[in-house]
Design an enzyme around this catalytic site. Structure first.
Site, mmCIF file in Angstrom:
data_model
loop_
_atom_site.group_PDB
_atom_site.id
_atom_site.type_symbol
_atom_site.label_atom_id
_atom_site.label_comp_id
_atom_site.label_asym_id
_atom_site.label_seq_id
_atom_site.Cartn_x
_atom_site.Cartn_y
_atom_site.Cartn_z
ATOM 1 N N GLY A 124 1.459 4.709 6.861
ATOM 2 C CA GLY A 124 0.695 5.091 5.667
ATOM 3 C C GLY A 124 0.163 3.887 4.936
ATOM 4 O O GLY A 124 0.239 2.762 5.424
ATOM 5 N N ASN A 125 -0.404 4.110 3.765
ATOM 6 C CA ASN A 125 -0.880 2.993 2.933
ATOM 7 C C ASN A 125 -0.643 3.316 1.464
ATOM 8 O O ASN A 125 -0.179 4.386 1.119
ATOM 9 C CB ASN A 125 -2.352 2.692 3.233
ATOM 10 C CG ASN A 125 -3.253 3.858 2.888
ATOM 11 O OD1 ASN A 125 -3.417 4.204 1.725
ATOM 12 N ND2 ASN A 125 -3.821 4.491 3.917
ATOM 13 N N ARG A 126 -0.968 2.364 0.606
ATOM 14 C CA ARG A 126 -0.567 2.462 -0.804
ATOM 15 C C ARG A 126 -1.559 3.197 -1.698
ATOM 16 O O ARG A 126 -1.389 3.207 -2.911
ATOM 17 C CB ARG A 126 -0.368 1.061 -1.380
ATOM 18 C CG ARG A 126 0.810 0.335 -0.820
ATOM 19 C CD ARG A 126 1.014 -0.958 -1.572
ATOM 20 N NE ARG A 126 1.964 -1.808 -0.898
ATOM 21 C CZ ARG A 126 3.277 -1.662 -0.982
ATOM 22 N NH1 ARG A 126 3.791 -0.695 -1.717
ATOM 23 N NH2 ARG A 126 4.077 -2.481 -0.333
ATOM 24 N N SER A 127 -2.569 3.802 -1.140
ATOM 25 C CA SER A 127 -3.557 4.467 -1.999
ATOM 26 C C SER A 127 -2.897 5.586 -2.814
ATOM 27 O O SER A 127 -2.157 6.405 -2.280
ATOM 28 C CB SER A 127 -4.671 5.059 -1.134
ATOM 29 O OG SER A 127 -5.476 5.895 -1.916
#
Ligand code: CTP
Length: 411
Positions: free
Chosen positions: A207-210
């Protein structure tokens, strides 16, 4: 628009500070009217500083201005957040023993009330009857959210998120003088938001931090300006903005499918989502386990990745020479040895072929998950990028839609 923000005495009074900011940043003139009990939680200087206006709490302050009548008469909107059980009871029975309840009696504009209290108080027949009475008189009473309350207890009674109260309040006054122009009316727009999750096995993903905040603000502002909004959302914790249709997806491939379907017939597609560039090449149907044999302490699996399709570039390609949909891309950029942020953003605009690129300044503690951002808006064929911010993501969203309107008008 003139807004009265009533605050009654519950611990959630501190959340009304965020609501106040959203109202003032949207350009409204907000007078805060706290009850005496509310001032025990958040003091008058805080309200005065955030609203930029004097704070009135009692009927005996500045009597010559007759505030107990004037404030309500002149208001275009009254929002009470949080509304305690006591405030609901006093409002329902028409008491006028402080400035807030007097204002509620004299106001003839839309009134929105956001209750917050312990579950027992909310579900008590007395409170239920008071809410019923207020609703029967046209007062809009939001349902409280469920979740953690003060102390360890949980249940219905939490104050809804400030963003949710704000969008419900704006929906009440849509189309009235001082509210956003309906300049996106008649447009079908698709907005993507959040960070995609690329599944690895039944319990893991990349995943990512958005946080999704920018995409949700874009959807909210577009709906408030009259657009029909289809929000394709990767997982977030954010409340769905009022009047927005949301389609939830997880991975980049799911997002691609949803966007392609929604883009057919859309006037504008705004790709605010942080789409993973890569995904695990293979999804493992069962959980990937550690091995416990001799010599396995050092063993670790390798996860091969494959490229995800570029949804944005695909949309631009598919559109070809057709004027619609207008395609808006986002970029997170820092300067580096090869060039500054604008240099990289220009290259990305050219590479992607979109009609508008919103380049976010990123860095440690900047943009991701924050309420504020600084962006540069770039259009092909124009020399100077437009800088917006540092500003609340709703302000950025407003500037993006203004720029989209310019693109549409130029076609
Ligand atoms: N995007 C997309 N599909 C992808 C990846 C990104 O549609 N598979 C969109 C994003 O929604 C965003 C823009 O493209 O609007 C971001 O472009 P991208 O090339 O992902 O930017 P970076 O990841 O910053 O690229 P680079 O690593 O090349 O700087």
């Amino acid at each position: 628009m003139r807004v009265v923000l009533g605050v009654s005495g519950g611990i959630a009074a501190y959340k009304a500070c965020s609501l106040l900011r959203l109202l003032t940043e949207a350009g409204h003139e907000v007078t805060v009217v706290p009850t005496r009990a509310a001032l025990e939680f958040v003091g008058a200087p805080t309200w005065a500083a955030l609203s930029g206006r004097p704070v009135a709490a009692g009927v005996w302050d500045r009597v010559h201005e007759v505030p107990h009548v004037r404030l309500g008469q002149q208001a275009d909107l009254v929002v009470v957040a949080p509304a305690t059980a006591d405030l609901l009871a006093r409002a329902a029975h028409g008491l006028a023993d402080d400035l807030l309840t007097s204002t509620l009696l004299t106001a003839r504009c839309p009134v929105l009330v956001a209750p917050a209290m312990h579950t027992e108080m909310w579900t008590h027949p007395a409170t239920a009857a008071n809410v019923g009475l207020l609703r029967s008189r046209g007062v809009h009473v939001l349902e409280p959210a469920s979740g953690r309350l003060t102390g360890a207890d949980t249940g219905p009674g939490r104050l809804p998120d400030p963003e949710e109260i704000f969008s419900a309040a704006m929906a009440l006054v849509d189309g009235r003088p001082g509210t956003p122009q309906q300049d996106l009316a008649g447009l079908q727009v698709v907005v993507t938001a959040g960070g995609t999750r690329e599944p690895l096995d039944p319990v893991r993903y990349l995943g990512n931090r958005s946080s999704g905040k920018q995409g949700y603000a874009l959807a909210d502002v577009a709906a408030a300006r009259g657009a029909v909004v289809h929000l394709v959302s990767a997982p977030t914790e954010l409340p769905v903005p009022h009047g927005v249709e949301v389609e939830r997806v997880e991975s980049a491939l799911e997002m691609q499918e949803a966007v392609w379907r929604a883009a057919a017939g859309a006037d504008v597609v705004v790709m605010a989502a942080a789409v993973a560039d890569f995904r695990p090449a293979r999804y493992t149907e069962t959980k990937i386990k550690k091995r416990h044999g001799p010599g396995d302490e050092e063993a670790s699996p390798t996860v091969p990745l494959v490229r995800n399709p570029d949804i944005l570039a695909g949309l631009v390609q598919e559109r070809g020479a057709a004027p619609r949909p207008v395609v808006v891309g986002f970029a997170a950029e820092t300067g580096d040895a090869d060039g500054d942020l604008i240099h990289h953003a220009r290259a990305k605009l050219a590479r992607k072929g979109c009609d508008l690129l919103v380049a976010n300044e990123v860095g440690p503690g900047v943009t991701f998950g924050q309420d504020e951002s600084t962006v540069h808006l770039l259009r092909p064929g124009t020399d100077e990028p437009r800088r917006v911010g540092p500003a609340d993501k709703r302000v950025t969203a407003t500037a993006v839609w203004d720029a989209v309107l310019e693109v549409l008008q130029a076609r």
